[in-house]
Design an enzyme around this catalytic site. Structure first.
Site, PDB file in Angstrom:
ATOM      1  N   GLY A  15      96.733 131.563  92.362  1.00  0.00           N
ATOM      2  CA  GLY A  15      95.958 131.768  91.951  1.00  0.00           C
ATOM      3  C   GLY A  15      94.493 133.080  91.306  1.00  0.00           C
ATOM      4  O   GLY A  15      95.428 133.716  91.759  1.00  0.00           O
ATOM      5  N   ARG A  76     100.580 128.516  87.227  1.00  0.00           N
ATOM      6  CA  ARG A  76     101.676 128.638  88.106  1.00  0.00           C
ATOM      7  C   ARG A  76     102.570 127.976  86.435  1.00  0.00           C
ATOM      8  O   ARG A  76     102.339 127.678  85.517  1.00  0.00           O
ATOM      9  CB  ARG A  76     101.173 126.897  88.441  1.00  0.00           C
ATOM     10  CG  ARG A  76      99.924 127.554  89.042  1.00  0.00           C
ATOM     11  CD  ARG A  76     100.045 126.934  90.904  1.00  0.00           C
ATOM     12  NE  ARG A  76      98.301 127.405  91.340  1.00  0.00           N
ATOM     13  CZ  ARG A  76      98.510 127.895  92.015  1.00  0.00           C
ATOM     14  NH1 ARG A  76      98.618 129.236  92.733  1.00  0.00           N
ATOM     15  NH2 ARG A  76      96.744 127.923  92.350  1.00  0.00           N
ATOM     16  N   ASP A 107     101.907 134.776  98.116  1.00  0.00           N
ATOM     17  CA  ASP A 107     103.218 135.110  98.223  1.00  0.00           C
ATOM     18  C   ASP A 107     104.300 133.830  97.485  1.00  0.00           C
ATOM     19  O   ASP A 107     105.621 134.485  97.520  1.00  0.00           O
ATOM     20  CB  ASP A 107     103.607 133.673  99.866  1.00  0.00           C
ATOM     21  CG  ASP A 107     103.149 132.825  99.695  1.00  0.00           C
ATOM     22  OD1 ASP A 107     101.935 132.271  98.652  1.00  0.00           O
ATOM     23  OD2 ASP A 107     102.983 131.635 101.141  1.00  0.00           O
ATOM     24  N   THR A 130      95.194 137.260  96.828  1.00  0.00           N
ATOM     25  CA  THR A 130      94.597 136.532  96.990  1.00  0.00           C
ATOM     26  C   THR A 130      93.612 136.337  97.810  1.00  0.00           C
ATOM     27  O   THR A 130      93.052 137.054  98.823  1.00  0.00           O
ATOM     28  CB  THR A 130      95.587 135.585  97.470  1.00  0.00           C
ATOM     29  OG1 THR A 130      95.584 134.478  98.707  1.00  0.00           O
ATOM     30  CG2 THR A 130      96.520 136.877  98.964  1.00  0.00           C
ATOM     31  N   ASP A 132      92.546 134.879 100.268  1.00  0.00           N
ATOM     32  CA  ASP A 132      92.888 133.609 101.497  1.00  0.00           C
ATOM     33  C   ASP A 132      93.620 135.142 102.715  1.00  0.00           C
ATOM     34  O   ASP A 132      93.286 134.709 103.965  1.00  0.00           O
ATOM     35  CB  ASP A 132      93.609 133.156 101.510  1.00  0.00           C
ATOM     36  CG  ASP A 132      93.674 131.104 100.803  1.00  0.00           C
ATOM     37  OD1 ASP A 132      92.252 131.330 101.050  1.00  0.00           O
ATOM     38  OD2 ASP A 132      94.487 131.147  99.972  1.00  0.00           O
ATOM     39  N   ASP A 134      95.737 135.852 103.334  1.00  0.00           N
ATOM     40  CA  ASP A 134      97.237 135.247 104.112  1.00  0.00           C
ATOM     41  C   ASP A 134      98.838 136.020 104.109  1.00  0.00           C
ATOM     42  O   ASP A 134      99.319 135.476 103.791  1.00  0.00           O
ATOM     43  CB  ASP A 134      97.451 134.358 103.613  1.00  0.00           C
ATOM     44  CG  ASP A 134      97.574 133.605 103.018  1.00  0.00           C
ATOM     45  OD1 ASP A 134      97.392 134.335 101.485  1.00  0.00           O
ATOM     46  OD2 ASP A 134      97.640 132.307 102.385  1.00  0.00           O
ATOM     47  N   ARG A 159      71.175 127.992 104.044  1.00  0.00           N
ATOM     48  CA  ARG A 159      70.803 127.879 105.316  1.00  0.00           C
ATOM     49  C   ARG A 159      69.238 128.130 105.294  1.00  0.00           C
ATOM     50  O   ARG A 159      68.298 127.069 105.954  1.00  0.00           O
ATOM     51  CB  ARG A 159      70.992 129.117 106.687  1.00  0.00           C
ATOM     52  CG  ARG A 159      70.083 129.687 107.502  1.00  0.00           C
ATOM     53  CD  ARG A 159      70.415 129.461 109.211  1.00  0.00           C
ATOM     54  NE  ARG A 159      71.601 129.909 109.082  1.00  0.00           N
ATOM     55  CZ  ARG A 159      72.373 129.258 110.464  1.00  0.00           C
ATOM     56  NH1 ARG A 159      71.483 128.422 110.856  1.00  0.00           N
ATOM     57  NH2 ARG A 159      73.645 129.815 110.592  1.00  0.00           N
ATOM     58  N   ARG A 176      93.418 126.372 103.226  1.00  0.00           N
ATOM     59  CA  ARG A 176      94.614 125.521 103.252  1.00  0.00           C
ATOM     60  C   ARG A 176      94.814 125.219 104.313  1.00  0.00           C
ATOM     61  O   ARG A 176      95.769 125.086 105.437  1.00  0.00           O
ATOM     62  CB  ARG A 176      95.703 125.553 102.103  1.00  0.00           C
ATOM     63  CG  ARG A 176      94.977 123.585 101.520  1.00  0.00           C
ATOM     64  CD  ARG A 176      95.239 122.944  99.993  1.00  0.00           C
ATOM     65  NE  ARG A 176      94.453 122.807  99.039  1.00  0.00           N
ATOM     66  CZ  ARG A 176      94.291 123.196  98.192  1.00  0.00           C
ATOM     67  NH1 ARG A 176      95.066 124.450  97.533  1.00  0.00           N
ATOM     68  NH2 ARG A 176      93.718 122.451  97.354  1.00  0.00           N
TER      69      ARG A 176
HETATM   70  P1  ATP Z   1      97.960 131.429  95.907  1.00  0.00           P
HETATM   71  O1  ATP Z   1      97.442 132.917  96.942  1.00  0.00           O
HETATM   72  O2  ATP Z   1      96.678 131.587  94.557  1.00  0.00           O
HETATM   73  O3  ATP Z   1      98.497 130.621  96.145  1.00  0.00           O
HETATM   74  P2  ATP Z   1     100.809 132.538  95.413  1.00  0.00           P
HETATM   75  O4  ATP Z   1     101.535 133.702  94.288  1.00  0.00           O
HETATM   76  O5  ATP Z   1     101.154 131.535  96.426  1.00  0.00           O
HETATM   77  O6  ATP Z   1      99.245 132.668  94.799  1.00  0.00           O
HETATM   78  P3  ATP Z   1     102.203 130.361  93.463  1.00  0.00           P
HETATM   79  O7  ATP Z   1     101.637 129.199  92.440  1.00  0.00           O
HETATM   80  O8  ATP Z   1     102.304 129.665  94.835  1.00  0.00           O
HETATM   81  O9  ATP Z   1     101.044 131.164  93.735  1.00  0.00           O
HETATM   82  O10 ATP Z   1     103.270 130.954  93.017  1.00  0.00           O
HETATM   83  C1  ATP Z   1     102.604 131.013  91.499  1.00  0.00           C
HETATM   84  C2  ATP Z   1     103.838 131.369  90.980  1.00  0.00           C
HETATM   85  O11 ATP Z   1     104.819 131.680  91.652  1.00  0.00           O
HETATM   86  C3  ATP Z   1     104.142 129.602  90.749  1.00  0.00           C
HETATM   87  O12 ATP Z   1     104.021 128.738  89.091  1.00  0.00           O
HETATM   88  C4  ATP Z   1     105.853 129.831  90.440  1.00  0.00           C
HETATM   89  O13 ATP Z   1     106.330 130.562  88.825  1.00  0.00           O
HETATM   90  C5  ATP Z   1     106.725 131.309  91.154  1.00  0.00           C
HETATM   91  N1  ATP Z   1     107.086 130.705  92.369  1.00  0.00           N
HETATM   92  C6  ATP Z   1     106.500 130.237  93.238  1.00  0.00           C
HETATM   93  N2  ATP Z   1     107.205 129.808  94.155  1.00  0.00           N
HETATM   94  C7  ATP Z   1     108.168 130.122  93.591  1.00  0.00           C
HETATM   95  C8  ATP Z   1     109.979 130.065  93.716  1.00  0.00           C
HETATM   96  N3  ATP Z   1     110.205 129.150  94.344  1.00  0.00           N
HETATM   97  N4  ATP Z   1     110.972 130.213  93.212  1.00  0.00           N
HETATM   98  C9  ATP Z   1     110.450 130.896  92.188  1.00  0.00           C
HETATM   99  N5  ATP Z   1     109.342 130.701  91.302  1.00  0.00           N
HETATM  100  C10 ATP Z   1     108.432 130.829  91.739  1.00  0.00           C
END
Ligand code: ATP
Length: 328
Positions: A15, A76, A107, A130, A132, A134, A159, A176
């Site tokens: 995101g 993604r 993450d 991010t 959040d 988090d 408000r 979430r």
């Molecule tokens: P947000 O805070 O918006 O969720 P994020 O980095 O956690 O950010 P994700 O969509 O979970 O967002 O992950 C971003 C990209 O990282 C995924 O689209 C994928 O390409 C890669 N990714 C996530 N999990 C894995 C995994 N287990 N193995 C390999 N690549 C991954």
């Protein structure tokens, strides 16, 4: 012996968050400062697989520090979750002459980066971005401060209309799994109740709190609800439940949605992103790998990527008490 770093790749993934542009800018200019090449990878890991890579110099990132979103775009990528996808990504990085990768995201982005590093023995450094907040191992993530300010400004506006019409407003904010935005914006905007994913206070508490508010002479109320709250009802069902249980309220629902991600980053986020971007390039050039750059007590620190992924509970329990006391 550590391989000499001649070019660093940078991408944004997951995101988007306000301040990502400031982080890219800091990475690119830090590379220029150190006389190292920099490759911008568009559309995150998917762009890497599709070879959407372009060399960047200090002037490529002019006038972006104030802009929300990410000029490198984010995406993604399911293909990056496969070994075949990651192999394509590796081949493209090698062909582009890139020796290390800086990934800006959450993450999921770090999980992908860690796998990639292990599979291909390729240095990866993460920058947490991010809204959040988090991610473990850092006090703040890029985008969180801006998102909070956006939410507080929106609730302030709600408000005004709530108090003009004696209304009860349920405002849904992002979160979430993490209630940091809800809890902090709720306190900052003077919400009567705040529902978050970390705590299940029970719906009875909400009802008795609303009754108390009414008795104490409040004529309008704001309830902030994080997306992942534990009431077991979505925000519209929650509004119906309050209406059928208490009656007599003019209830409105407002879902803030994606406005929380957009907008010009706050000065705090711009400075944070600049510090983390410079710190990431320093770390790569120091031969560090498999790490995330974070901020702790205003100092740039490095922690393992695993720490960032772990998702340790950062919930500040004292804030709940502050919210309860200041909303009576
Ligand atoms: P947000 O805070 O918006 O969720 P994020 O980095 O956690 O950010 P994700 O969509 O979970 O967002 O992950 C971003 C990209 O990282 C995924 O689209 C994928 O390409 C890669 N990714 C996530 N999990 C894995 C995994 N287990 N193995 C390999 N690549 C991954």
């Amino acid at each position: 012996m550590q391989k000499e770093i001649k070019k660093i790749g940078v991408l944004t993934s997951g995101g988007d968050a306000p301040g990502m542009n400031a982080a890219i800018r800091a990475v690119v200019r830090s590379c220029a400062y150190h006389g190292v090449g920099c490759a911008g990878i568009f559309r995150g890991y998917q762009g890497l697989i599709e070879n959407d890579i372009e060399d960047l110099d200090a002037r490529s990132v002019r006038n972006i520090i104030s802009r929300g979103g990410t000029f490198l775009k984010s995406a993604r990528s399911n293909e990056f979750k496969t070994p075949e996808g990651r192999k394509k990504a590796y081949d493209n990085l090698k062909a582009a002459g890139v020796d290390a990768l800086i990934v800006i995201g959450g993450d999921g982005t770090f999980t992908g980066g860690l796998l990639f590093e292990k599979e291909h023995d390729f240095p990866v450094v993460g920058i947490p971005a991010t809204i959040d907040n988090d991610i473990s191992g850092t006090d703040f993530t890029i985008g969180y401060d801006t998102a909070l300010n956006t939410v507080v400004e929106a609730i302030d506006k709600i408000r005004d209309t709530a108090s003009s019409h004696n209304r009860l407003f349920l405002v849904e904010v992002m979160g979430r799994d993490a209630g940091a935005i809800a809890l902090n914006s709720g306190i900052g905007a003077g919400a009567e109740e705040i529902l978050i994913p970390e705590e299940d206070e029970g719906i009875d508490r909400l009802i008795s709190s609303l009754k108390k508010s009414e008795k104490s002479g409040k004529t309008s109320s704001i309830i902030v609800v994080a997306e992942g709250d534990k009431s077991g009802k979505n925000i519209f069902e929650l509004a119906e439940f309050i209406d059928s249980t208490l009656g007599g309220y003019d209830i409105r629902v407002s879902v803030l949605g994606h406005i929380q991600r957009g907008g010009s980053p706050s000065c705090f986020d711009r400075v944070l992103a600049s510090k983390l971007g410079v710190g990431a390039v320093d770390a790569v050039l120091d031969g560090k790998r498999n790490i995330m750059i974070g901020i702790h007590h205003q100092k740039v620190i490095t922690v393992s990527l695993e720490t960032g992924i772990k998702g340790e509970d950062k919930f500040d329990r004292d804030l709940r008490r502050v919210a309860d006391i200041t909303s009576i």
